[in-house]
Write an enzyme that holds these catalytic residues in place. Structure first.
Site, PDB file in Angstrom:
ATOM      1  N   ARG A 104       0.841  -1.191   0.000  1.00 27.40           N
ATOM      2  CA  ARG A 104       0.000   0.000   0.000  1.00 27.40           C
ATOM      3  C   ARG A 104       0.870   1.232   0.000  1.00 27.40           C
ATOM      4  NH1 ARG A 104      -4.586   0.609   4.454  1.00 27.40           N
ATOM      5  NH2 ARG A 104      -2.756   1.019   5.693  1.00 27.40           N
ATOM      6  N   THR A 108      -1.108   7.483  -0.700  1.00 29.71           N
ATOM      7  CA  THR A 108      -2.399   7.369  -1.387  1.00 29.71           C
ATOM      8  C   THR A 108      -3.247   6.210  -0.871  1.00 29.71           C
ATOM      9  OG1 THR A 108      -1.533   5.848  -3.050  1.00 29.71           O
ATOM     10  CG2 THR A 108      -1.300   8.200  -3.511  1.00 29.71           C
ATOM     11  N   ASP A 200       0.429  -3.176  12.194  1.00 29.85           N
ATOM     12  CA  ASP A 200       0.898  -3.551  10.856  1.00 29.85           C
ATOM     13  C   ASP A 200       1.237  -5.036  10.840  1.00 29.85           C
ATOM     14  OD1 ASP A 200       2.735  -4.082   8.646  1.00 29.85           O
ATOM     15  OD2 ASP A 200       2.631  -1.924   8.316  1.00 29.85           O
ATOM     16  N   ASP A 203       4.787  -6.096   9.483  1.00 32.70           N
ATOM     17  CA  ASP A 203       5.865  -5.759  10.425  1.00 32.70           C
ATOM     18  C   ASP A 203       5.856  -6.701  11.621  1.00 32.70           C
ATOM     19  OD1 ASP A 203       6.939  -3.739   8.939  1.00 32.70           O
ATOM     20  OD2 ASP A 203       5.895  -2.131   9.991  1.00 32.70           O
TER      21      ASP A 203
HETATM   22  C1  PRP Z   1      -1.145  -4.734   4.455  1.00 27.73           C
HETATM   23  C2  PRP Z   1      -1.983  -5.985   4.534  1.00 27.73           C
HETATM   24  C3  PRP Z   1      -2.785  -5.909   3.271  1.00 27.73           C
HETATM   25  C4  PRP Z   1      -2.995  -4.436   3.099  1.00 27.73           C
HETATM   26  C5  PRP Z   1      -4.388  -4.113   3.536  1.00 27.73           C
HETATM   27  O1  PRP Z   1      -0.071  -4.918   3.616  1.00 27.73           O
HETATM   28  O2  PRP Z   1      -1.238  -7.157   4.656  1.00 27.73           O
HETATM   29  O3  PRP Z   1      -2.134  -6.467   2.142  1.00 27.73           O
HETATM   30  O4  PRP Z   1      -2.058  -3.773   3.949  1.00 27.73           O
HETATM   31  O5  PRP Z   1      -4.671  -2.793   3.293  1.00 27.73           O
HETATM   32  P1  PRP Z   1      -5.761  -2.334   2.231  1.00 27.73           P
HETATM   33  O6  PRP Z   1      -6.960  -3.178   2.461  1.00 27.73           O
HETATM   34  O7  PRP Z   1      -5.979  -0.896   2.607  1.00 27.73           O
HETATM   35  O8  PRP Z   1      -5.192  -2.484   0.870  1.00 27.73           O
HETATM   36  P2  PRP Z   1       1.019  -3.768   3.365  1.00 27.73           P
HETATM   37  O9  PRP Z   1       0.633  -2.943   2.193  1.00 27.73           O
HETATM   38  O10 PRP Z   1       1.288  -3.049   4.651  1.00 27.73           O
HETATM   39  O11 PRP Z   1       2.281  -4.590   2.887  1.00 27.73           O
HETATM   40  P3  PRP Z   1       3.113  -5.711   3.674  1.00 27.73           P
HETATM   41  O12 PRP Z   1       2.251  -6.946   3.750  1.00 27.73           O
HETATM   42  O13 PRP Z   1       4.295  -5.902   2.792  1.00 27.73           O
HETATM   43  O14 PRP Z   1       3.478  -5.206   5.027  1.00 27.73           O
HETATM   44  N1  URA Z   2      -2.452  -3.123   6.948  1.00 26.00           N
HETATM   45  C1  URA Z   2      -2.084  -3.584   8.156  1.00 26.00           C
HETATM   46  O1  URA Z   2      -1.111  -4.341   8.273  1.00 26.00           O
HETATM   47  N2  URA Z   2      -2.802  -3.210   9.231  1.00 26.00           N
HETATM   48  C2  URA Z   2      -3.854  -2.397   9.134  1.00 26.00           C
HETATM   49  O2  URA Z   2      -4.486  -2.094  10.170  1.00 26.00           O
HETATM   50  C3  URA Z   2      -4.218  -1.924   7.871  1.00 26.00           C
HETATM   51  C4  URA Z   2      -3.502  -2.305   6.779  1.00 26.00           C
END
Ligand code: PRP
Ligand code: URA
Length: 209
Positions: A104, A108, A200, A203
């Site tokens: 994400r 944005t 997160d 993380d």
């Molecule tokens: C997180 C999560 C989803 C996304 C959800 O991933 O694992 O993929 O955010 O958010 P959304 O519904 O608003 O799209 P992130 O983009 O943080 O990437 P990561 O898994 O690499 O930490």
């Molecule tokens: N992605 C995450 O990992 N946590 C949230 O709460 C939203 C998006």
């Protein structure tokens, strides 16, 4: 309109309560994500077709049920979805696993694709997309769109925590996709994080913060 199923099983709810706790260690967090995925998989595969066959037990002939050989694929959204794969594969050892990399954009909140590797026969498989978090719904909706462009017709979405906003987006863009959750939380905050959520997920699984 797609179905939204929130699993209120006591084991799932207990594990989720520890997962949400900010003091839970990375080791325990990983284990819990995997265990919850395993328990959710049990319910999300309830409609798998079975066929009746005859076998010999040591005592008698018995009519028993076996999975009818339907082809399945698990598709985690990288990174955090990876944490759910082990639990799913433990339940469905013969499934194939595809990967879709999306992150994400922090400004944005739009999903950005950076990786995709899917089984060659993905269009013939029933697909379960896994990602612990369904926040704005942008990542999940983009992953499903991508799979549909590759010919997939039967797709389910399994997330551990969902926000109403994300559920609405997936339902609007993909009314044919059933959504499985362990919890439907209250709302998103101004940074697009689920409240109360768990922070997160990526993380916390990979210890990157
Ligand atoms: C997180 C999560 C989803 C996304 C959800 O991933 O694992 O993929 O955010 O958010 P959304 O519904 O608003 O799209 P992130 O983009 O943080 O990437 P990561 O898994 O690499 O930490
Ligand atoms: N992605 C995450 O990992 N946590 C949230 O709460 C939203 C998006």
């Amino acid at each position: 309109m797609s179905n939204v199923l929130v699993f209120d099983h006591p084991l799932i709810q207990h594990k989720l309560s520890i997962l949400r706790d900010k003091n839970t260690s990375v080791k325990e967090f990983r284990e819990l994500i995997s265990e919850i995925a395993m328990l959710m998989c049990f319910e999300a595969t309830r409609d798998l077709p079975v066929k009746e066959i005859e076998i010999e037990t040591p005592v008698a002939t018995a009519k028993v049920k076996r999975l009818s050989g339907k082809k399945l694929a698990i598709v985690p959204i990288l990174r955090a979805g990876l944490g759910m794969v082990d639990g799913m594969v433990a339940m469905i050892p013969s499934c194939k696993v595809g990967h879709i990399g999306l992150y994400r954009d922090p400004e944005t909140l739009e999903p950005v694709e950076y990786y995709c590797k899917l089984p060659a026969d993905i269009a013939e498989r029933d697909v379960i997309v896994v990602d612990p978090m369904l926040a704005t719904g942008g990542s999940a909706a983009a992953a499903v769109t991508f799979l549909k462009k590759r010919g997939c017709r039967h797709i389910k979405l399994m997330c551990i925590i969902g926000a109403p906003e994300g559920v609405a987006v997936v339902q609007e863009k993909h009314p044919d996709v059933d959504i499985y959750l362990a919890a439907l939380d209250d709302h998103l905050n101004e940074h697009g994080y689920i409240v109360p959520g768990l922070g997160d997920a990526g993380d916390r699984i990979f210890g990157t913060r």
